[in-house]
Design an enzyme around this catalytic site. Structure first.
Site, PDB file in Angstrom:
ATOM      1  N   TYR A 109     -16.486 -60.866   0.598  1.00 36.15           N
ATOM      2  CA  TYR A 109     -15.361 -59.692  -0.228  1.00 36.15           C
ATOM      3  C   TYR A 109     -15.121 -59.801   1.219  1.00 36.15           C
ATOM      4  O   TYR A 109     -16.403 -60.125   2.041  1.00 36.15           O
ATOM      5  CB  TYR A 109     -15.920 -58.742  -0.061  1.00 36.15           C
ATOM      6  CG  TYR A 109     -15.544 -57.644  -0.184  1.00 36.15           C
ATOM      7  CD1 TYR A 109     -14.545 -56.946  -0.982  1.00 36.15           C
ATOM      8  CD2 TYR A 109     -16.338 -57.003   0.663  1.00 36.15           C
ATOM      9  CE1 TYR A 109     -13.593 -55.765  -0.774  1.00 36.15           C
ATOM     10  CE2 TYR A 109     -15.145 -55.671   1.085  1.00 36.15           C
ATOM     11  CZ  TYR A 109     -14.116 -55.107   0.598  1.00 36.15           C
ATOM     12  OH  TYR A 109     -13.567 -54.055   0.205  1.00 36.15           O
ATOM     13  N   GLU A 197      -7.981 -55.509   2.897  1.00 31.79           N
ATOM     14  CA  GLU A 197      -8.559 -56.541   1.739  1.00 31.79           C
ATOM     15  C   GLU A 197      -8.481 -57.191   1.471  1.00 31.79           C
ATOM     16  O   GLU A 197      -7.287 -57.887   0.590  1.00 31.79           O
ATOM     17  CB  GLU A 197      -9.350 -55.475   1.025  1.00 31.79           C
ATOM     18  CG  GLU A 197     -10.338 -55.260   0.445  1.00 31.79           C
ATOM     19  CD  GLU A 197     -10.046 -54.524  -1.014  1.00 31.79           C
ATOM     20  OE1 GLU A 197     -11.058 -53.726  -0.904  1.00 31.79           O
ATOM     21  OE2 GLU A 197      -9.489 -54.305  -2.097  1.00 31.79           O
TER      22      GLU A 197
END
Length: 392
Positions: A109, A197
């Site tokens: 992530y 993101e």
């Protein structure tokens, strides 16, 4: 302003970030063409909506052959995708992104955002990609890595290497990670992003870092500097009222209650909604008409807040500092007559020419309640909303 995944990936590529070949389509015929251009053992078909958790909602399909790909595209295109981030009505799927299915060794992530508390841009990284990062942060906080960037010197290469070591990544990924982070930091700074993101950031079976997803949000206040990005706004992904409010320079957010609010000033709007909640009501919206509002803007705001069928009362709370209360009263009277309001209206005006404004409201012949005290205004709005709804 939110971007679709395919739009965000186009930005990534413009900043030198390598991505698997992909295509975005709006019909099954186009899907066939893209499939032919991207030969693979399998593909991933992704619904393009402004919401996360698409995979859990069936908005991301892994297919093995052309028939499955066409079926997935046909199922998704024209549908309303409902995820835990969209609300019960979901969002329309007008395009799908098609890319090859990759063999993945690990999912990471990575995000880049502004931490307003410390007034710094921060990288967030984790070895637990592909999951709800909020859940990871709550249950496994030790697996969340925060890298704070000094705005004077910017991102340093040694910081990227340190991140890799702290995450336990093999040295073979260090160069790729540093290159990716530098590119993202440049994108964030030069395009005035508020969020970037990648979830997941995959480690492929070839030992390469591959962004499998891309989420980018641009600061609305900076869009005047980025006309090319502003033109990509997808209004169908936004709340209809919020879209209409933006046209008239109104700050509006839809909520689930039944007491519509019209206030000038964000802080006063928050206090007004708090008082409504305190006295047993539920606000239907956040609406800040701004400190220098006009009678015309008040009229447009009125049309906006009564356009839904769930509103049972309206509370107007205006402090006349920059703007005169009598001008606001003029706009209120004009709007009520034009729209034909049939629900209770409570008006609280304070500040410049407030007494004159209340006199105008009293003499208007309209069925509304004018008051000086904010607490009393909130109590009146809650009581009238319940009465109008038949609860009292």
């Amino acid at each position: 302003m939110k971007l679709h995944e395919y739009q965000a990936k186009a930005l990534f590529e413009s900043f030198g970030i390598d991505l698997p070949k992909h295509g975005v389509v709006s019909s099954v015929n186009e899907a066939r063409s893209v499939m032919a251009e991207i030969p693979a053992d399998g593909w991933v078909v992704k619904a393009q909506v402004h919401a996360g958790a698409r995979g859990k909602a069936g908005g991301i399909r892994v297919v093995n052959d052309g028939a499955e790909l066409e079926r997935a595209a046909n199922d998704l295109l024209g549908s309303q995708l409902v995820t835990n981030q969209t609300g019960p009505l979901g969002l329309p799927v007008n395009q799908v992104l098609i890319e090859p299915a990759l063999k993945i060794e690990q999912e990471l992530y990575l995000s880049l955002l502004l931490d307003r508390k410390i007034e710094r841009v921060v990288f967030i990284l984790s070895t637990e990609g592909g999951m709800d990062i909020e859940e990871v942060a709550e249950k496994q906080p030790e697996k969340i890595y925060r890298l704070i960037i000094d705005p004077v010197v910017g991102l340093q290469s040694w910081q990227c290497r340190q991140v890799g070591f702290d995450l336990g990544l093999p040295t073979s990924l260090m160069t790729g990670l540093a290159k990716l982070m530098h590119s993202l930091y440049r994108l964030y700074s030069e395009k005035d992003a508020s969020l970037i993101e990648i979830n997941p950031l995959a480690v492929s079976d070839k030992g390469e870092l591959v962004p499998l997803d891309a989420k980018v949000e641009i600061d609305d206040n900076a869009l005047y500097r980025h006309h090319d990005i502003a033109e990509q706004r997808d209004g169908e992904q936004e709340d209809e009222k919020e879209r209409a409010a933006r046209v008239h320079d109104l700050n509006y957010i839809s909520l689930d209650g039944d007491i519509a609010c019209m206030v000038n000033g964000a802080g006063l709007a928050m206090a007004t909604m708090d008082l409504i909640k305190l006295h047993g009501g539920e606000p239907a919206n956040f609406l800040d008409v701004g400190g220098g509002t006009t009678a015309e803007k008040v009229a447009e705001a009125f049309k906006l807040i009564v356009s839904g069928d769930q509103v049972n009362a309206i509370l107007i709370n205006i402090f006349g500092g920059i703007v005169r209360c009598d001008l606001i009263a003029e706009g209120i009277i004009s709007a009520i007559k034009e729209v034909g309001i049939t629900i209770p209206v409570v008006v609280r005006l304070q500040g410049t020419n407030a007494e004159q404004a209340r006199m105008m409201l009293d003499q208007s012949g309209l069925d509304l309640v004018a008051t000086e005290a904010l607490t009393n205004a909130a109590q009146q709005a809650v009581a009238l909303a319940k009465q109008h709804n038949g609860d009292a």
